[in-house]
Write an enzyme that holds these catalytic residues in place. Structure first.
Site, PDB file in Angstrom:
ATOM      1  N   ARG A  60      64.834  49.226  10.444  1.00 37.19           N
ATOM      2  CA  ARG A  60      63.809  48.158  10.375  1.00 37.19           C
ATOM      3  C   ARG A  60      62.612  48.659   9.569  1.00 37.19           C
ATOM      4  O   ARG A  60      62.242  49.828   9.671  1.00 37.19           O
ATOM      5  CB  ARG A  60      63.347  47.775  11.780  1.00 37.19           C
ATOM      6  CG  ARG A  60      64.406  47.062  12.590  1.00 37.19           C
ATOM      7  CD  ARG A  60      63.954  46.844  14.029  1.00 37.19           C
ATOM      8  NE  ARG A  60      64.889  47.438  14.954  1.00 37.19           N
ATOM      9  CZ  ARG A  60      64.649  47.666  16.246  1.00 37.19           C
ATOM     10  NH1 ARG A  60      63.491  47.329  16.777  1.00 37.19           N
ATOM     11  NH2 ARG A  60      65.573  48.214  17.014  1.00 37.19           N
ATOM     12  N   ASN A 119      72.404  47.498  30.221  1.00 34.87           N
ATOM     13  CA  ASN A 119      71.588  47.292  29.027  1.00 34.87           C
ATOM     14  C   ASN A 119      72.557  46.873  27.933  1.00 34.87           C
ATOM     15  O   ASN A 119      73.196  47.703  27.288  1.00 34.87           O
ATOM     16  CB  ASN A 119      70.878  48.610  28.686  1.00 34.87           C
ATOM     17  CG  ASN A 119      70.045  48.513  27.432  1.00 34.87           C
ATOM     18  OD1 ASN A 119      70.031  47.487  26.752  1.00 34.87           O
ATOM     19  ND2 ASN A 119      69.354  49.593  27.112  1.00 34.87           N
ATOM     20  N   GLU A 178      64.780  54.592  30.711  1.00 38.33           N
ATOM     21  CA  GLU A 178      64.579  53.154  30.952  1.00 38.33           C
ATOM     22  C   GLU A 178      65.453  52.663  32.107  1.00 38.33           C
ATOM     23  O   GLU A 178      65.030  51.809  32.895  1.00 38.33           O
ATOM     24  CB  GLU A 178      64.926  52.371  29.672  1.00 38.33           C
ATOM     25  CG  GLU A 178      63.894  52.557  28.576  1.00 38.33           C
ATOM     26  CD  GLU A 178      64.453  52.398  27.177  1.00 38.33           C
ATOM     27  OE1 GLU A 178      65.337  53.205  26.791  1.00 38.33           O
ATOM     28  OE2 GLU A 178      64.024  51.494  26.454  1.00 38.33           O
ATOM     29  N   GLY A 224      64.986  59.553  21.163  1.00 44.57           N
ATOM     30  CA  GLY A 224      65.830  60.473  20.376  1.00 44.57           C
ATOM     31  C   GLY A 224      65.084  61.406  19.441  1.00 44.57           C
ATOM     32  O   GLY A 224      65.270  62.629  19.491  1.00 44.57           O
ATOM     33  N   ILE A 225      64.224  60.857  18.591  1.00 40.98           N
ATOM     34  CA  ILE A 225      63.494  61.694  17.633  1.00 40.98           C
ATOM     35  C   ILE A 225      62.332  62.402  18.332  1.00 40.98           C
ATOM     36  O   ILE A 225      62.121  63.607  18.157  1.00 40.98           O
ATOM     37  CB  ILE A 225      62.986  60.834  16.450  1.00 40.98           C
ATOM     38  CG1 ILE A 225      64.181  60.215  15.704  1.00 40.98           C
ATOM     39  CG2 ILE A 225      62.118  61.653  15.508  1.00 40.98           C
ATOM     40  CD1 ILE A 225      63.802  59.177  14.651  1.00 40.98           C
ATOM     41  N   ARG A 260      68.340  45.053  31.617  1.00 42.00           N
ATOM     42  CA  ARG A 260      67.277  45.073  30.611  1.00 42.00           C
ATOM     43  C   ARG A 260      67.332  43.763  29.836  1.00 42.00           C
ATOM     44  O   ARG A 260      68.383  43.406  29.300  1.00 42.00           O
ATOM     45  CB  ARG A 260      67.491  46.233  29.660  1.00 42.00           C
ATOM     46  CG  ARG A 260      66.482  46.243  28.548  1.00 42.00           C
ATOM     47  CD  ARG A 260      66.661  47.463  27.684  1.00 42.00           C
ATOM     48  NE  ARG A 260      65.687  47.446  26.621  1.00 42.00           N
ATOM     49  CZ  ARG A 260      65.977  47.772  25.362  1.00 42.00           C
ATOM     50  NH1 ARG A 260      67.197  48.111  25.033  1.00 42.00           N
ATOM     51  NH2 ARG A 260      65.053  47.746  24.455  1.00 42.00           N
ATOM     52  N   HIS A 316      59.656  47.928  24.074  1.00 46.92           N
ATOM     53  CA  HIS A 316      59.871  49.265  24.657  1.00 46.92           C
ATOM     54  C   HIS A 316      59.091  49.432  25.961  1.00 46.92           C
ATOM     55  O   HIS A 316      58.771  50.543  26.370  1.00 46.92           O
ATOM     56  CB  HIS A 316      59.468  50.399  23.680  1.00 46.92           C
ATOM     57  CG  HIS A 316      60.398  50.549  22.519  1.00 46.92           C
ATOM     58  ND1 HIS A 316      59.975  50.835  21.235  1.00 46.92           N
ATOM     59  CD2 HIS A 316      61.748  50.447  22.434  1.00 46.92           C
ATOM     60  CE1 HIS A 316      61.004  50.904  20.421  1.00 46.92           C
ATOM     61  NE2 HIS A 316      62.101  50.674  21.125  1.00 46.92           N
ATOM     62  N   GLY A 367      62.849  56.389  18.514  1.00 49.81           N
ATOM     63  CA  GLY A 367      64.313  56.415  18.491  1.00 49.81           C
ATOM     64  C   GLY A 367      64.776  55.657  17.268  1.00 49.81           C
ATOM     65  O   GLY A 367      64.077  55.642  16.249  1.00 49.81           O
ATOM     66  N   MET A 384      67.938  60.434  11.775  1.00 46.46           N
ATOM     67  CA  MET A 384      67.001  61.503  11.437  1.00 46.46           C
ATOM     68  C   MET A 384      67.702  62.844  11.214  1.00 46.46           C
ATOM     69  O   MET A 384      67.316  63.612  10.335  1.00 46.46           O
ATOM     70  CB  MET A 384      65.943  61.614  12.545  1.00 46.46           C
ATOM     71  CG  MET A 384      64.861  62.613  12.280  1.00 46.46           C
ATOM     72  SD  MET A 384      63.975  62.299  10.724  1.00 46.46           S
ATOM     73  CE  MET A 384      62.639  61.240  11.252  1.00 46.46           C
ATOM     74  N   LYS A 434      75.249  49.693  27.539  1.00 48.71           N
ATOM     75  CA  LYS A 434      74.886  50.947  28.202  1.00 48.71           C
ATOM     76  C   LYS A 434      74.753  50.647  29.684  1.00 48.71           C
ATOM     77  O   LYS A 434      74.286  49.567  30.054  1.00 48.71           O
ATOM     78  CB  LYS A 434      73.550  51.471  27.681  1.00 48.71           C
ATOM     79  CG  LYS A 434      73.606  51.953  26.252  1.00 48.71           C
ATOM     80  CD  LYS A 434      72.276  52.581  25.867  1.00 48.71           C
ATOM     81  CE  LYS A 434      72.253  52.868  24.380  1.00 48.71           C
ATOM     82  NZ  LYS A 434      70.934  53.183  23.869  1.00 48.71           N
ATOM     83  N   HIS A 476      57.420  56.204  21.329  1.00 49.39           N
ATOM     84  CA  HIS A 476      58.848  56.027  21.610  1.00 49.39           C
ATOM     85  C   HIS A 476      59.528  56.022  20.254  1.00 49.39           C
ATOM     86  O   HIS A 476      59.529  55.014  19.537  1.00 49.39           O
ATOM     87  CB  HIS A 476      59.096  54.717  22.369  1.00 49.39           C
ATOM     88  CG  HIS A 476      60.549  54.458  22.635  1.00 49.39           C
ATOM     89  ND1 HIS A 476      61.124  54.554  23.888  1.00 49.39           N
ATOM     90  CD2 HIS A 476      61.564  54.136  21.795  1.00 49.39           C
ATOM     91  CE1 HIS A 476      62.419  54.299  23.799  1.00 49.39           C
ATOM     92  NE2 HIS A 476      62.707  54.036  22.533  1.00 49.39           N
ATOM     93  N   GLY A 497      64.948  52.410  17.222  1.00 43.41           N
ATOM     94  CA  GLY A 497      63.762  51.555  17.251  1.00 43.41           C
ATOM     95  C   GLY A 497      62.593  52.483  17.547  1.00 43.41           C
ATOM     96  O   GLY A 497      62.741  53.433  18.313  1.00 43.41           O
TER      97      GLY A 497
HETATM   98  P1  ADP Z   1      68.053  54.213  20.394  1.00 43.38           P
HETATM   99  O1  ADP Z   1      66.794  53.538  19.948  1.00 43.38           O
HETATM  100  O2  ADP Z   1      69.292  53.658  19.741  1.00 43.38           O
HETATM  101  O3  ADP Z   1      68.190  54.411  21.899  1.00 43.38           O
HETATM  102  P2  ADP Z   1      67.701  57.076  20.330  1.00 43.38           P
HETATM  103  O4  ADP Z   1      66.518  57.126  21.226  1.00 43.38           O
HETATM  104  O5  ADP Z   1      68.989  57.633  20.815  1.00 43.38           O
HETATM  105  O6  ADP Z   1      67.931  55.646  19.737  1.00 43.38           O
HETATM  106  O7  ADP Z   1      67.287  57.858  18.973  1.00 43.38           O
HETATM  107  C1  ADP Z   1      68.149  57.976  17.888  1.00 43.38           C
HETATM  108  C2  ADP Z   1      67.450  58.841  16.835  1.00 43.38           C
HETATM  109  O8  ADP Z   1      67.193  60.130  17.404  1.00 43.38           O
HETATM  110  C3  ADP Z   1      68.291  59.075  15.579  1.00 43.38           C
HETATM  111  O9  ADP Z   1      67.471  58.985  14.414  1.00 43.38           O
HETATM  112  C4  ADP Z   1      68.733  60.519  15.767  1.00 43.38           C
HETATM  113  O10 ADP Z   1      68.918  61.161  14.528  1.00 43.38           O
HETATM  114  C5  ADP Z   1      67.551  61.118  16.478  1.00 43.38           C
HETATM  115  N1  ADP Z   1      67.948  62.372  17.117  1.00 43.38           N
HETATM  116  C6  ADP Z   1      68.760  62.546  18.177  1.00 43.38           C
HETATM  117  N2  ADP Z   1      68.944  63.879  18.426  1.00 43.38           N
HETATM  118  C7  ADP Z   1      68.232  64.542  17.467  1.00 43.38           C
HETATM  119  C8  ADP Z   1      68.004  65.904  17.154  1.00 43.38           C
HETATM  120  N3  ADP Z   1      68.561  66.876  17.877  1.00 43.38           N
HETATM  121  N4  ADP Z   1      67.182  66.186  16.111  1.00 43.38           N
HETATM  122  C9  ADP Z   1      66.628  65.213  15.371  1.00 43.38           C
HETATM  123  N5  ADP Z   1      66.800  63.915  15.614  1.00 43.38           N
HETATM  124  C10 ADP Z   1      67.593  63.576  16.630  1.00 43.38           C
END
Ligand code: ADP
Length: 389
Positions: free
Chosen positions: A235, A9, A374, A323-324, A90, A178, A204, A279, A16, A202, A206
């Protein structure tokens, strides 16, 4: 024996990757090369989460092909030489025609290169390693898996903008992104909601939502590009196009300036007054602008959830991922509380635990946390397209 599938990716400053076996399951290894062009470094973890490689790549610099060579060396170190049966990639955009993963040929590559203008920030980086591998190992089977493909079967009305139809015919459509993440989530929905109407978030860097019915995409918040819809890390999500025209008129902004504005300077970063796109940092901050940024992030998710429920004619379940979505219980709780009118009754302690079902037993609409993968979806597609399973 060639008994591994490598998944790549590739982005603008990172690659990645994951190494999978021939059977479906979590990756044997996953890792990334980060900060290509700044301070390149590689990290790899094994299936148990143990770090097995953590190195600075001093001689890589800003050179993607040097990064790729470093990656090949590490793959050989981890699984041995001559073990890779196929490489899955990807690719962000499959355009109008690629509605499923495809084995890469020269003709396919030429088609995908024509789509670069539709995703100039991602597509060239996704295609570069495919070209590099094709040049060095023309015998290596490669599969392109598209972020748009999962949404390609949406009804034509869902894909249309209210623009003159000649633009639709030229490919100016709501594609949605996504898709590999949504497809993975669709494959592991809990049985109670798998056949129902589900909004998947989803969330993150993004961020988007997808409304799916019976595991198929009905509508999503992202459109022609991955900038539409929700407020994201950097964004802006949906803005009135009149704002962009106004900025062109009053500030003399051109296409590149608007691109920087909507992709890199907006979202949580911009609304928080430049504090952070992350976040975790915003949650830890007392600054009113940080709180306002989070409030807007949540508000947009809530509004779009209602919109997707309307598009599907109802709602049976909700899923949080990325992530979030997987880690920020506060965001999940704020969204679920605001969606109480849809029949969601969040359970505080289950939500705090952040695994599996996070609503009360009697909740008419259930919500779940499901970690996305993914790369695993790409490995599945790659095996299938190449005929390894
Ligand atoms: P990407 O789209 O780059 O793959 P991710 O899915 O890794 O992104 O998501 C990144 C987001 O997830 C960031 O805003 C990060 O702060 C948030 N995040 C990751 N771990 C935590 C956590 N433990 N608590 C709150 N937010 C988190």
């Amino acid at each position: 024996m060639t008994d591994h599938v490598v998944v790549l990716n590739a982005g603008s400053s990172s690659i990645k990757f994951a190494i999978h076996g021939l059977a479906d399951g979590p990756a044997a290894y996953r890792g990334q090369i980060e900060a290509i062009g700044v301070a390149p470094a590689m990290k790899v973890r094994d299936a148990a989460g143990k770090t097995v490689v953590d190195e600075k790549l001093a001689d890589v610099g800003g050179d993607h092909s040097a990064a790729a060579r470093a990656l090949v060396q590490v793959i050989i170190r981890l699984i041995g030489e001559g073990k890779v049966a196929a490489v899955g990639h990807r690719v962000v955009h499959g355009g109008v025609h690629y509605a499923a993963p495809v084995r890469v040929t020269e003709a396919v590559l030429e088609d995908l290169e024509k789509l670069v203008p539709l995703a100039p920030l991602h597509q060239p980086h996704n295609l570069a390693p495919i070209r590099a591998i094709a040049a060095h190992r023309p015998d290596m089977p490669q599969v392109a898996c598209f972020d748009t493909a999962f949404h390609r079967h949406q009804a034509p009305v869902v894909q249309a903008f209210g623009l003159p139809r000649r633009y639709y015919d030229r490919g100016v459509r709501r594609y949605g992104f996504h898709g590999l993440s949504y497809e993975y989530i669709a494959s592991c929905l809990p049985p109670e909601i798998a056949g129902g109407r589900v909004v998947v978030g989803h969330l993150g860097n993004g961020a988007s939502l997808c409304g799916m019915h019976d595991r198929a995409s009905v509508a999503s918040t992202m459109g022609f590009t991955a900038v539409e819809g929700l407020v994201m890390g950097t964004r802006c999500g949906s803005v009135d196009p009149g704002v962009l025209i106004y900025l062109m008129d009053t500030e003399g902004m051109d296409a590149r300036a608007l691109e920087a504005l909507v992709y890199r300077e907006s979202g949580l970063l911009g609304v928080s007054g430049g504090l952070s796109s992350d976040m975790r940092t915003l949650r830890a901050s007392e600054a009113p602008a940080a709180k306002e940024a989070i409030a807007l992030f949540v508000h947009r998710i809530v509004r779009e959830t209602g919109s997707l429920a309307a598009a599907m004619g109802g709602l049976d379940g909700m899923v949080f991922t990325a992530g979030i979505g997987e880690n920020d219980g506060a965001t999940r709780m704020e969204v679920m509380q605001a969606c109480a009118w849809l029949g969601i009754a969040p359970d505080e302690s289950r939500n705090a635990a952040g695994k599996g079902r996070i609503t009360k037993d009697g909740s008419r609409v259930g919500a779940w946390v499901i970690p996305t993968d993914e790369e695993r979806m790409i490995a599945r597609h790659t095996r299938k397209v190449i005929g390894l399973t």
